[in-house]
Motif scaffolding. Structure first.
Motif: not given
Lengths: 113, 244
Positions: A60-74, A91-96
């Motif tokens: 859960v921690f990793v999935i939350a990081v991936a979503i949160h960081a990708a949205l911030g990167m957007r 770009v953002v999807g690939a990063f997440g």
């Protein structure tokens, strides 16, 4: 519609932030406990391997990081690189996806029996 | 006489020309209780009548005299020289984030066009034939609107906002603050359309909550708080709670 999409993404980022706040606290407490108790790497793996609870928690921690960081990167690519729409999504999807893949690989390594 | 005290001269660098202009230096006599607008007016009346600047009321009501003073956007009519020119030097240029017309005059068109894009107009539900609406002054909505209503449209928040600088489409703190007062107006009929206009990546969801607008607003309003309210209202709309 733009307003629906943006509001939804904002809500998702807020929700993942709350998940992260909880996860970071548990993670820090775990680190402090492991260090103070002087647990060896083997002792730690002995507790995590095959553990459904630790697997779920760090998953859960990793999935939350991936979503949160990708949205911030957007937002960052929109403001700094003036990149929006499909290109930014890619770009953002690939990063997440990269964050999720690297994180989940680590979780599997620690939890897999 | 200490440097910068009454009787001494102020060293004033004033922006001249358009966006590709440059600073011109003036010496202005220091006076007691002198405001930055007094300084600019002295320059235009006594030293160089070609200096262009904008003002009207001189008492902090009209919002037309805002300029960048020593790097910060301020309402010049209510900004005392004592407060901003400790070393006896002033650097005055037009508001940032807006096109320069000439000298100290910024083109405010995009600033006010964004109020219109944020649907900052009141849209009545009723006509004059119907009785007056009764709004309880203690109601939550009335108090929210009261907290944000005193904006004078000076543009200080807009000129100080980094998100405006990064995203030219961003509606900005003042327009969103205005929208928030109407979101809290039960007499208004355009709630859904307004929330759809402001809940975009160029609207409330673009705000990074850096609070520069709130820090510098000369009326001590908090556009940040208004924008946070719009975010919550847009979420209620998304979840089917409807626009209030």
């Amino acid at each position: 519609m733009i307003a629906r999409r943006e509001t939804l993404l904002w809500a998702v980022q807020r929700a993942t932030a709350m998940v992260l706040a909880f996860c970071v606290l548990v993670h820090l407490a775990t680190i402090i406990y492991a260090v103070r108790a002087g647990l060896s790497a083997g002792a730690i793996l002995g507790r995590t391997q095959g553990s459904f609870l630790w697997g779920t928690f760090y998953g859960v921690f990793v999935i939350a990081v991936a979503i949160h960081a990708a949205l911030g990167m957007r937002v960052i690519v929109a403001e700094w690189l003036r990149m929006k729409g499909a290109a930014a999504g890619l770009v953002v999807g690939a990063f997440g996806a990269l964050l999720a893949a690297m994180g989940l690989r680590a979780v599997v390594a620690v939890v897999a029996a | 006489m200490p440097d910068g005290g009454p009787g001494a001269n102020l060293r004033v660098a004033v922006w001249r020309g358009g966006s590709d202009g440059r600073y011109q230096s003036f010496e202005v006599p220091r006076r007691a209780s002198q405001t930055v607008l007094d300084v600019v007016t002295y320059i235009q009346r006594e030293l160089d009548p070609t200096l262009a600047y904008r003002f009207a009321c001189r008492v902090g009501m009209c919002g037309s005299c805002a300029m960048t003073v020593n790097g910060k956007a301020r309402w010049t009519c209510r900004t005392h020289v004592d407060k901003v020119a400790a070393d006896g030097a002033l650097e005055i240029r037009p508001l940032a984030n807006l096109p320069v017309v000439r000298d100290l005059v910024a083109d405010m068109r995009e600033f006010f066009d964004k109020w219109a894009r944020a649907k900052g107009q009141f849209v009545p539900k009723t006509t004059r034939e119907q009785p007056f609406a009764r709004i309880d002054p203690r109601s939550r909505q009335r108090r929210e609107a009261d907290a944000a209503i005193e904006c004078i449209g000076c543009g200080v928040c807009y000129a100080s906002c980094d998100v405006v600088a990064w995203n030219r489409d961003y509606l900005g703190p003042a327009a969103l603050n205005r929208a928030w007062t109407l979101v809290n107006d039960p007499r208004d009929a355009a709630q859904r359309a307004r929330l759809e206009a402001v809940a975009t990546d160029a609207g409330c969801h673009a705000c990074h909550t850096m609070m520069t607008c709130t820090e510098l607003c000369p009326k001590n309003l908090s556009p940040t708080r208004s924008i946070a309210g719009l975010k919550r209202a847009s979420l209620r709309l998304l979840l089917g709670g409807g626009a209030e």
